[in-house]
Design a protein around this motif. Structure first.
Motif, PDB file in Angstrom:
ATOM      1  N   GLY A 268       0.816  -1.230   0.065  1.00 47.41           N
ATOM      2  CA  GLY A 268       0.096  -0.129  -0.006  1.00 47.41           C
ATOM      3  C   GLY A 268       0.983   1.241  -0.050  1.00 47.41           C
ATOM      4  O   GLY A 268       0.552   2.104  -0.771  1.00 47.41           O
TER       5      GLY A 268
ATOM      6  N   THR B 175       2.271   2.031  -3.617  1.00 51.27           N
ATOM      7  CA  THR B 175       0.933   2.710  -4.254  1.00 51.27           C
ATOM      8  C   THR B 175       1.006   4.228  -3.711  1.00 51.27           C
ATOM      9  O   THR B 175       1.181   5.142  -4.465  1.00 51.27           O
ATOM     10  N   LEU B 176       1.216   4.628  -2.165  1.00 54.50           N
ATOM     11  CA  LEU B 176       1.230   6.054  -2.128  1.00 54.50           C
ATOM     12  C   LEU B 176       2.401   6.650  -2.210  1.00 54.50           C
ATOM     13  O   LEU B 176       2.140   7.782  -2.628  1.00 54.50           O
TER      14      LEU B 176
ATOM     15  N   VAL C 235      -5.800   8.359   4.335  1.00 57.08           N
ATOM     16  CA  VAL C 235      -5.541   7.775   3.234  1.00 57.08           C
ATOM     17  C   VAL C 235      -6.046   6.393   3.456  1.00 57.08           C
ATOM     18  O   VAL C 235      -6.382   5.866   4.503  1.00 57.08           O
TER      19      VAL C 235
ATOM     20  N   PHE D 286      -6.638   2.529   1.193  1.00 60.08           N
ATOM     21  CA  PHE D 286      -6.240   1.566   0.219  1.00 60.08           C
ATOM     22  C   PHE D 286      -7.274   0.605   0.132  1.00 60.08           C
ATOM     23  O   PHE D 286      -7.407  -0.540   0.388  1.00 60.08           O
TER      24      PHE D 286
ATOM     25  N   CYS E  28      -6.042   3.608  -4.009  1.00 66.56           N
ATOM     26  CA  CYS E  28      -5.608   4.300  -3.240  1.00 66.56           C
ATOM     27  C   CYS E  28      -6.518   5.699  -3.356  1.00 66.56           C
ATOM     28  O   CYS E  28      -6.633   6.256  -4.320  1.00 66.56           O
TER      29      CYS E  28
END
Length: 151
Positions: free
Chosen positions: A63, A66-67, A94, A96, A140
Motif C-alpha cells: 500500500g 502505491t502511496l 489515506v 487503500f 488508493c
C-alpha cells in the motif's frame, strides 16, 4: 500539464480536478525494490510462488508503494512554480480500498481541495485517486497537505 506560478492561481483552482496520468505498470521488480528499501518483505509482496495460493492469486504491491507514487503521479498532471519552498506537510487521510496485483497498471487523478492562508504562505490540500486498470474500486485515495511558502 497545468503550471501554477502564483498563490492566486492555486486558490482559483480549488475544487477543480486537474487531470490524470497515463497508465504505469506495477512490476515485480518495482515491488521487490520497494521491499528492499523499506525492509517489508512480507510474502504477499515478494514470494511469487507462495502468493499464487494466497488471497489475491499472486503478489500485490505494498500500500505504501502505491502511496509513494503520488509525487510522481502529481508531477505528470501539474507543477507548482510558486515562489518559495514547497513542503509535504502530511496526509489528512489515506485509504487503500483495493490491492494492486503485480502486472496491473495504475494511473493517478488529482484535484485541488481547500487553499488556506498561513502566516508564511498557503496550505494546499490535494486529493489523489489511484485507479487500477479494469477495476471499479481504486487502489488508493489520499488527501495530501502541501505548504507553499512565500519567497
Amino acid at each position: 500539464m497545468r503550471v501554477f506560478t502564483t498563490f492566486d492561481e492555486v486558490a482559483a483552482a480549488s475544487g477543480e480536478t486537474l487531470g490524470e496520468t497515463d497508465w504505469i505498470e506495477i512490476t515485480q521488480e518495482r515491488v521487490d525494490r520497494f521491499a528492499d528499501a523499506t525492509g517489508d518483505h512480507q510474502w504477499i509482496h515478494v514470494d511469487v510462488e507462495r502468493a499464487k495460493d494466497g488471497p489475491f492469486g499472486g503478489t500485490i504491491a505494498h500500500g505504501y508503494l502505491t502511496l509513494s507514487l503520488l509525487p510522481w503521479l502529481g508531477s505528470q498532471i501539474f507543477r507548482l512554480e510558486t515562489p518559495g519552498a514547497k513542503l509535504n506537510y502530511g496526509l489528512n487521510k489515506v485509504r487503500f480500498p483495493n490491492p494492486v496485483r503485480v502486472g496491473k497498471r495504475v494511473k493517478g487523478r488529482a484535484a485541488f481541495g481547500a487553499v488556506t492562508d498561513l502566516p508564511a504562505g498557503k496550505q494546499l490540500i490535494i486529493d489523489y485517486t489511484v485507479e487500477i486498470e479494469g477495476e471499479t474500486k481504486p487502489a488508493c485515495v489520499a488527501e495530501t497537505v502541501v505548504l507553499l511558502l512565500e519567497g
